[in-house]
Motif scaffolding. Structure first.
Motif, PDB file in Angstrom:
ATOM      1  N   ASP A 124      19.038 -11.631 -34.698  1.00 10.23           N
ATOM      2  CA  ASP A 124      17.825 -10.928 -34.241  1.00 10.23           C
ATOM      3  C   ASP A 124      17.362 -11.408 -32.875  1.00 10.23           C
ATOM      4  N   ALA A 125      18.292 -11.441 -31.933  1.00  7.37           N
ATOM      5  CA  ALA A 125      17.990 -11.896 -30.575  1.00  7.37           C
ATOM      6  C   ALA A 125      17.554 -10.724 -29.697  1.00  7.37           C
ATOM      7  N   PHE A 126      16.778 -11.033 -28.699  1.00  6.24           N
ATOM      8  CA  PHE A 126      16.482 -10.084 -27.627  1.00  6.24           C
ATOM      9  C   PHE A 126      16.316 -10.867 -26.339  1.00  6.24           C
ATOM     10  N   ILE A 127      16.535 -10.182 -25.234  1.00 10.19           N
ATOM     11  CA  ILE A 127      16.472 -10.846 -23.933  1.00 10.19           C
ATOM     12  C   ILE A 127      15.400 -10.198 -23.076  1.00 10.19           C
ATOM     13  N   GLN A 128      14.505 -11.016 -22.563  1.00  8.53           N
ATOM     14  CA  GLN A 128      13.513 -10.570 -21.589  1.00  8.53           C
ATOM     15  C   GLN A 128      14.108 -10.917 -20.229  1.00  8.53           C
ATOM     16  N   ILE A 129      14.520  -9.894 -19.479  1.00  9.80           N
ATOM     17  CA  ILE A 129      15.194 -10.088 -18.190  1.00  9.80           C
ATOM     18  C   ILE A 129      14.172 -10.030 -17.054  1.00  9.80           C
ATOM     19  N   ASP A 130      14.263 -10.993 -16.147  1.00  9.56           N
ATOM     20  CA  ASP A 130      13.467 -10.962 -14.931  1.00  9.56           C
ATOM     21  C   ASP A 130      14.160 -10.035 -13.934  1.00  9.56           C
ATOM     22  N   ASP A 131      13.394  -9.226 -13.240  1.00 10.19           N
ATOM     23  CA  ASP A 131      13.994  -8.336 -12.243  1.00 10.19           C
ATOM     24  C   ASP A 131      14.692  -9.160 -11.165  1.00 10.19           C
ATOM     25  N   PRO A 132      15.975  -8.891 -10.921  1.00 12.63           N
ATOM     26  CA  PRO A 132      16.675  -9.656  -9.880  1.00 12.63           C
ATOM     27  C   PRO A 132      16.273  -9.179  -8.487  1.00 12.63           C
ATOM     28  N   ASP A 133      16.369 -10.073  -7.530  1.00 15.54           N
ATOM     29  CA  ASP A 133      16.112  -9.726  -6.134  1.00 15.54           C
ATOM     30  C   ASP A 133      17.425  -9.317  -5.476  1.00 15.54           C
ATOM     31  N   ARG A 134      17.387  -8.245  -4.727  1.00 16.22           N
ATOM     32  CA  ARG A 134      18.514  -7.869  -3.869  1.00 16.22           C
ATOM     33  C   ARG A 134      18.092  -8.229  -2.449  1.00 16.22           C
ATOM     34  N   ASP A 135      19.030  -8.728  -1.656  1.00 20.50           N
ATOM     35  CA  ASP A 135      18.679  -9.280  -0.364  1.00 20.50           C
ATOM     36  C   ASP A 135      19.805  -8.991   0.632  1.00 20.50           C
ATOM     37  N   TRP A 136      19.497  -8.296   1.718  1.00 15.39           N
ATOM     38  CA  TRP A 136      20.508  -7.948   2.726  1.00 15.39           C
ATOM     39  C   TRP A 136      21.188  -9.171   3.333  1.00 15.39           C
ATOM     40  N   GLU A 137      20.467 -10.269   3.398  1.00 15.63           N
ATOM     41  CA  GLU A 137      21.050 -11.462   4.018  1.00 15.63           C
ATOM     42  C   GLU A 137      21.878 -12.310   3.052  1.00 15.63           C
ATOM     43  N   ASN A 138      21.828 -12.008   1.784  1.00 15.40           N
ATOM     44  CA  ASN A 138      22.525 -12.820   0.795  1.00 15.40           C
ATOM     45  C   ASN A 138      23.928 -12.272   0.557  1.00 15.40           C
TER      46      ASN A 138
END
Length: 166
Positions: A124-138
């Motif tokens: 009975d697992a669930f995952i709360q995902i943090d919104d990832p950052d997208r970055d032009w310089e990365n």
């Protein structure tokens, strides 16, 4: 600083080696039931253990106190990191988990699904995902989804099919 003699230190060395080879933290895989094809994309997950969830202070005469353990913890949480691929496999898996009721069961292997010393089953697992950052310089990192997995673990350990998963 103390300087111990070599024979004394050799004794600790021998005792430590006799306990067996140490576990390497990276030697695991995380497999979500129904999404077994994605196990190579799981970079981080918790390794649950059975332990009391806390302490109970018991008062005693003259202002003293003693400790008793609380019930064992069966509700756990820990960090999860999943690596995304261009096909969007992880993004789609997260949507499919929600569509199928929002929870899943999984196995956390010490080794791989093909060769493992043991695995722990979580339910009975669930995952709360943090919104990832997208970055032009990365230009040096892959896209990863990180967050917190909430799950239940009841101490179930299944012995493996291998004595050496390497």
């Amino acid at each position: 600083m103390t300087v111990s003699n070599a024979n004394y230190l050799k004794g600790f060395y021998d005792q430590t080696k006799a306990m067996g080879q140490k576990v390497v933290n990276s030697d695991f895989t995380f497999e979500i039931e129904g999404f077994e094809q994605n196990y190579l994309l799981a970079r981080q997950c918790p390794w649950p253990v059975v332990a009391p969830q806390g302490e109970i202070e018991v008062p005693s005469p003259l202002g003293a106190a003693l400790w008793e353990p609380q019930q064992i913890r069966v509700n756990h949480q820990g960090q999860v990191t999943l690596m995304e691929v261009t096909a969007g496999s992880i993004d789609q898996m997260l949507v499919d988990i929600i569509t199928n009721g929002g929870t899943f069961n999984a196995k956390i292997y010490e080794g791989t699904p093909e060769r493992y010393l043991r695995y722990k089953r979580i339910t009975d697992a669930f995952i709360q995902i943090d919104d990832p950052d997208r970055d032009w310089e990365n230009r040096s990192q892959i896209l990863a989804f990180s967050g917190t997995m909430f799950f239940h673990y009841f101490g179930e350990i299944v012995e493996g099919n291998s004595t050496d998963y390497r």
